[in-house]
Design an enzyme around this catalytic site. Structure first.
Site, short mmCIF file in Angstrom:
data_model
loop_
_atom_site.label_atom_id
_atom_site.label_comp_id
_atom_site.label_asym_id
_atom_site.label_seq_id
_atom_site.Cartn_x
_atom_site.Cartn_y
_atom_site.Cartn_z
N SER A 168 18.27 18.00 30.94
CA SER A 168 17.93 18.73 29.73
C SER A 168 18.81 19.97 29.67
O SER A 168 20.00 19.89 29.93
CB SER A 168 16.46 19.11 29.71
OG SER A 168 15.76 18.32 28.79
N ASP A 430 15.52 8.78 24.04
CA ASP A 430 15.46 10.24 24.08
C ASP A 430 16.16 10.86 22.87
O ASP A 430 17.36 10.67 22.69
CB ASP A 430 16.11 10.74 25.37
CG ASP A 430 16.16 12.25 25.47
OD1 ASP A 430 15.38 12.93 24.77
OD2 ASP A 430 16.98 12.76 26.27
N HIS A 455 13.89 10.70 28.20
CA HIS A 455 14.49 11.95 28.64
C HIS A 455 14.56 12.05 30.16
O HIS A 455 13.53 12.03 30.84
CB HIS A 455 13.65 13.10 28.08
CG HIS A 455 14.33 14.43 28.04
ND1 HIS A 455 15.55 14.63 27.46
CD2 HIS A 455 13.95 15.64 28.52
CE1 HIS A 455 15.88 15.91 27.55
NE2 HIS A 455 14.93 16.53 28.20
#
Length: 487
Positions: A168, A430, A455
């Protein structure tokens, strides 16, 4: 790991906002803002860090938290550095995750450094907007550089090959660490990394549509019908009593401004956004609730005609999520939210990461997941809604946000990153892959695009029912690291 835009939702779900400890937040719909497994074998350690790396006249310092796992280290082996993100660094990551599988095979020393201003790493006395000027990705990268230099010297690791890991926002940091400090970090695994900053990010919800449709083509259509129906009802105060009951609100619904309406609609959309982002990720070791709620579950509720019209099914999803997270009711008080988000105390309700991360979106990245595209299932929270938050919370104007985003892309290069030995894993489910690298830039900047995963899926521990493409992706990343480390 985690991101979605949580600004105002955070006010109600401060405990629900993940990297999974190394990366989540609701603007990244990443973080749950709570630490787990604190009875861990890995004790927290502290590193003396500079407050401002870019002002030599400022000699102030503070203590930054980090963790060490030496179980797999063999003399001469590499050093793996897990980069913390927009929430507390979770020591569970010192015990679980694919990076430890790689470490065992390669004889690596494993370190994890908590990001400044998150968790227990408090550089300043409070979170005032004046102090938040020391919170930036550039300062965080300089923290990593100083940490790597000093730890390298004190532990005799200066000449070892250091590999950065992150997912991320920390995935972006992993890529940028290699980009900006190539003499200090040898290679990086930048998982689910949004490398392109953008003020408006309606593509996020477009991917949500496609991800829901991958389960059932009717699912996003039903969600859209329900969201549109709810938005229409919000225009008539006579419906507020029923809506209050249907969605189990903590107090009677009051819609007096566009912000009130946007806040409510975005909160309910967030149920779907979060589930899509983390769909079927193996996150249970983090101690998080709700990992059993998947796209299949939500689409099953939305397709259940016995519940009534799509609006009623949408309300059923909201109640399911509240039950899952042990919430007695849903608070939609915008005034309280603003109070929480402007509280600058380290003991404040948004100090777990919400106030800090939303500041970073306003001051660096944007990433606002608006409903400004017609090709997505929700309605009612346009870009202006998010930009207004920047002004209310930090006195940052829309023009300043736009300028900050431009500067970020100028500094890091956006999609046109120029470096080497960085691998970019992303999952097709994602929504953040829309701002990531999903095709090889060069042989030394490969992408690993994993169909059907969400994700940061490749970072989580392997399990027997992982889809074959996820297993292959983890293996491919390992082979790349093995190849690079032999060079």
């Amino acid at each position: 790991m985690a991101f979605h835009a949580f600004a105002l939702l955070l006010c109600q779900l401060t405990l629900l906002l993940s990297f999974f400890a190394v990366a989540e937040g609701r603007y990244f719909r990443f973080r749950k803002f709570k630490e787990t497994k604190q009875g861990s074998l890995f004790e927290e350690q502290w590193f003396t860090q500079k407050l401002d790396h870019f002002n030599g006249a400022d000699t102030r310092v503070w203590k930054q938290r980090y963790f060490v796992n030496e179980a797999f280290y063999k003399p001469g082996g590499p050093v793996f550095l897990m980069i913390g993100g927009e929430g507390p660094a979770n020591p569970a990551w010192m015990e679980y995750g694919s990076w430890l599988t790689y470490a065992e095979k390669l004889g690596a020393l494993c370190l994890m450094l908590e990001h400044r201003f998150y968790g227990k790493s408090h550089p300043t006395v409070d979170l005032s907007t004046d102090n938040l000027r020391f919170l930036s990705s550039r300062q965080a990268l300089a923290d990593l550089a100083h940490f790597r230099t000093v730890i390298g010297e004190t532990r005799g690791l200066t000449d070892r090959k250091w590999v950065a890991f992150g997912g991320s926002y920390p995935g972006s940091l992993a890529a940028w660490f290699r980009l900006k400090y190539p003499h200090l970090v040898y290679a990086s695994v930048a998982t689910s990394a949004p490398v392109y900053a953008t003020v408006n990010f309606p593509e996020y919800l477009e991917v949500v549509w496609r991800s829901l449709a991958s389960e059932n083509p009717d699912c996003p259509l039903l969600v859209k019908k329900a969201s549109d129906d709810l938005a229409e009802r919000l225009k008539d105060p006579k419906t507020y009593d029923n809506i209050t009951k249907d969605f189990n609100l903590c107090s009677k619904l009051q819609i007096q401004t566009e912000m009130d309406s946007a806040y409510f609609l975005e909160t309910l959309a967030g149920n779907f956004m979060d589930v899509v982002q983390y769909n079927e990720d193996n996150r249970g070791f983090e101690g998080l609730a709700g990992t059993n709620i998947t796209i299949k579950v939500l689409c099953g509720v939305m397709a259940d005609t016995s519940l009534g019209e799509p609006y009623a099914r949408y309300a059923a999803v909201a109640r399911l999520m509240m039950e899952t997270f042990s919430m007695k009711c849903l608070d939609t008080n915008v005034t309280k939210c603003v109070s929480d988000m402007t509280n600058a105390s380290w003991d404040g309700p948004a100090a777990g990461g919400g106030r800090q991360w939303v500041y970073q979106t306003c001051a660096e990245f944007g990433f606002y997941q608006s409903t400004d595209s017609p090709n997505q299932p929700f309605t009612g929270f346009p870009l202006a809604y998010f930009l207004k938050q920047c002004a209310i919370f930090y006195n940052i104007s829309a023009e300043q946000v736009a300028e900050a985003v431009t500067q970020s892309n100028e500094y890091y290069g956006g999609y046109d990153i120029r470096s080497s030995r960085i691998v970019f894993p992303n999952g097709s489910i994602d929504p953040w892959h829309a701002l990531g690298i999903t095709q090889d830039i060069s042989a030394d900047l490969p992408a690993v695009f994993i169909k059907g995963t969400a994700h940061c899926a490749n970072m989580y521990p392997a399990r027997s029912d992982d889809p074959p493409q996820l297993t292959l992706a983890r293996d491919h990343i390992f082979l790349l690291l093995q190849q690079w480390l032999k060079q």
